[in-house]
Design a protein around this motif. Sequence first.
Motif, PDB file in Angstrom:
ATOM      1  N   THR A 427       0.851  -1.197   0.000  1.00 48.81           N
ATOM      2  CA  THR A 427       0.000   0.000   0.000  1.00 48.81           C
ATOM      3  C   THR A 427       0.883   1.242   0.000  1.00 48.81           C
ATOM      4  N   LEU A 428       0.262   2.386  -0.232  1.00 51.94           N
ATOM      5  CA  LEU A 428       0.991   3.654  -0.204  1.00 51.94           C
ATOM      6  C   LEU A 428       1.593   3.891   1.175  1.00 51.94           C
ATOM      7  N   GLU A 429       0.820   3.562   2.229  1.00 49.74           N
ATOM      8  CA  GLU A 429       1.315   3.747   3.594  1.00 49.74           C
ATOM      9  C   GLU A 429       2.504   2.840   3.881  1.00 49.74           C
ATOM     10  N   GLN A 430       2.427   1.577   3.393  1.00 46.18           N
ATOM     11  CA  GLN A 430       3.534   0.646   3.607  1.00 46.18           C
ATOM     12  C   GLN A 430       4.802   1.117   2.889  1.00 46.18           C
ATOM     13  N   LYS A 431       4.626   1.637   1.680  1.00 50.20           N
ATOM     14  CA  LYS A 431       5.795   2.140   0.937  1.00 50.20           C
ATOM     15  C   LYS A 431       6.424   3.316   1.679  1.00 50.20           C
ATOM     16  N   ALA A 432       5.602   4.224   2.206  1.00 50.41           N
ATOM     17  CA  ALA A 432       6.136   5.370   2.945  1.00 50.41           C
ATOM     18  C   ALA A 432       6.876   4.913   4.203  1.00 50.41           C
ATOM     19  N   THR A 433       6.315   3.931   4.907  1.00 52.20           N
ATOM     20  CA  THR A 433       6.971   3.407   6.112  1.00 52.20           C
ATOM     21  C   THR A 433       8.293   2.748   5.762  1.00 52.20           C
ATOM     22  N   ALA A 434       8.328   2.018   4.638  1.00 50.49           N
ATOM     23  CA  ALA A 434       9.564   1.370   4.199  1.00 50.49           C
ATOM     24  C   ALA A 434      10.648   2.401   3.910  1.00 50.49           C
TER      25      ALA A 434
END
Length: 652
Positions: A427-434
Motif C-alpha cells: 500500500t501507499l502507507e507501507q511504501k512510505a513506512t519502508a
Amino acid sequence: MDEVQHLQTDTEAWTPRSAEALYHVPAWGAGYFHVNDSGHVAVRPLGPNGPSIDLLEVVARLRSQNVHPPFLLRFQDLLRTRVTQLNRAFRRAIAETGYANTYRGVYPIKVNQLREVVEEILEAGLPFSFGLECGSKSELLATLPYLDRDDMLLICNGCKDRAMMQLILAGQRLGKKVIPVIERMAEFQLLLEVLEDRTLPPVSLPAAFGIRLRLSATGSGLWSESGGETSKFGLSLAELLGLLDHIADNHSALSLQLLHFHMGSQIAHLKQVQEAVAEATRIYARLRKRGLGITYLDIGGGLGVTYEAGNPEAPGSIDYTLDDYARAVVATVQQVCNAEDVPPPVLISESGRALTAYHSVFITEVLDTRSRHYERPSWADGQHHALLEALHQLYELAASEAPLALHERLETLRHQVNQAFREGALTLEQKATAEQLYWATCARLCERLPQAPEALQDLPDPLRQLPTQLADHYLCNFSVFRSLIDHWAIGQHFPIMPIHRLDEPPSRRGILIDLTCDSDGQVRDFVTPVGEKHTLELHPLRPGEPYYLGFFLMGAYQDIMGDQHNLFGRVTEAHIYLDEDEPGNFYVELILPGATVEEELAQVQYYPNDLERRMNHLIQEKVRTGFIRPREGVDLLELYRRILRTSTYLEH
C-alpha cells in the motif's frame, strides 16, 4: 580534524577559534579573513594587523537600505593592498639579489574587467608605474584610454585582426608603450602589412612588438594545458628563428622588445615557475648575444592563491608565498643572465587572480532546508508486511552488524520494496513506512562511520557515500551558473561558510542547492585538507531569522564569466571602503543594482514593450468575452509590468 569533530558535540568547549579551524580560515584567508569574538566572519582589508570589518554588520547596513541578498561585497581597499604587496615583494627581491633592473607589473583585465576594479588597481599601482594587459579588441578599446602616463605598459595578447593591430600602432604613434605580442606567424605577417599601409599615420620609431614563446616547461592542475609545447598559442623555437631572419631584413621598421610566456593560471609549485623562467631567460640571453636589444621579459600570469585547506597537493593550492614567488623569479633570471654575461631584462608579470581573488565576497541567504526523516516510524494497523519486518530487523542490527554487509542487505531489501510497490503488493502507507525505515537505518549506520574526510576515503564506496546521501539540502538564493561558474565548469573549490552564529557549533551537515532547475545547480564539494569533502557543517534554521552564507575568493573570473542560465542575471554589488572613523570601520561607497527581469529578458530579445503589448492583448480578449472584469484586467496588466522591473532572484 578529530578535535574539531569533538568540539562540534561539546557546546561548552566551542569558541570562534573552533569555527576558524573547522572551516580552515587560516589556510585560505591569508590573514585577510577571521572569525571575531562575536562569532561573525570579518575582513581585514589591510592585512592581519589592520582594522577589521564585520561582514554581518555590512549585510545589516545594506538591508537597512533595502538591499537584499544575494549580493557581492567588494572590499576595494583589499585590491590596493594586493597591488602594493605584489610590487613591494618584487622590489624586496630585487634589492636582496642586487638585480640590475626593475619590475613592471601589468593587470590582465580578463580576470575582472569591471571598471571600478581596473581603476582601483591602476590608482594603487601609480607609484609603481603599474600597467595593463588586454586580450581582445574590446579590451584594447577599454584599456588604451587609461594610459595616462607614457611609462605605463599595455601588453596586447590574444588573437588580433587588422583593426586591432592598427589601433595598437596608433597607440605607439601617441608615444605610449603599447606592445603587441605575436602569438602566431600569421600575426607577424599582419603586423608587416599594417606597417606598410600608407593610409595610416606612420609610427615615428621602429614598431615595438613582443613574441610569445612556447616553452617545454609546464605547470600543473586545472590550467596546465595553457603552457608547454602543446599550448594554444606561442611560437616554437624553429618559428622564432625564422621570424628573426625576417626582422634582420626589416630592421628599420621593427623592434623586438619583449619575450613572453605563459604557463597557465594558478601555478601550484614554485619549482615549475623556476623551470619556466630559467628556460625563457636562457632564450632571452641567447637572443641578446645575437645583438637583439630586447628590453622586457614577461613571465605571464599564474601567480596563485590558496583556495584550499592547507593541502599543497590539492588542485586549488600553492606551495609558495608572494615573497617566495618574487624571489624565485628574480634570482632565477639573475643567475642565468650572470652565467650568460648579458644585462638582465625589465621583469613583467601579468598577475590577475592574485590581485583580485580576495577582494570579493558573495553573500547569499538560505531560504529553506529539506531533511530526510531519520527516526524509526511508528507502526499502524494494517501496515505489517514481511519486507517491512525485515527492514525493521536491519534497523535494530544497525548498531552492531558489520557496516558493509548490513548495507548490502539493506540495499537488496530496498530494491525488493520498490519492485513490490510497482507490482501492487504494497500500500501507499507501507511504501512510505519502508522509505522511512530505510533512511533511519542508514542514519544509524552512518553514526558508526568516521567523520573525518581523510578517514572516510578508506571506506568502500557505498559507505563513503552515506554522509552525502543523508545530508540536508540548504536552498540558497543564487545561481551556481551565474555566481560560481568555475565550480560548475571545472570543479574549482571555493571556501564557503556561514558568516555568523559561529559562536555556536554547527549541528547539521548539508549540501547547497541553488534556484535553477538544473541538477548541476548545487554545491557538494568543499575545501578539505585531505581527500574529498561532500558536505558542509551548517546550523539549523531558526524561524523568522535569516541565515547567511559567504563564498570567498570570488574576485577572479567569477564576476565576469557567468552565463544567463535560467535568466538569473548579475547580482547587486556593494563597494565597501575601510574608514576607522565610521561606525563598524567602513562605509558603503557605491551600490550597483542587480539585473531586473526586463533587462535579462531583453538579453534574449524579449523586449518589454512587445511583451506588455502581447499581455495586454491577452487580457483584453478575456475582458471582451466577459471572463474577467475590466478593472481586473487593469490590475493584472499592472502586476505584470511591476514584476518585469523586479529582481531576477527571489525577494522576500
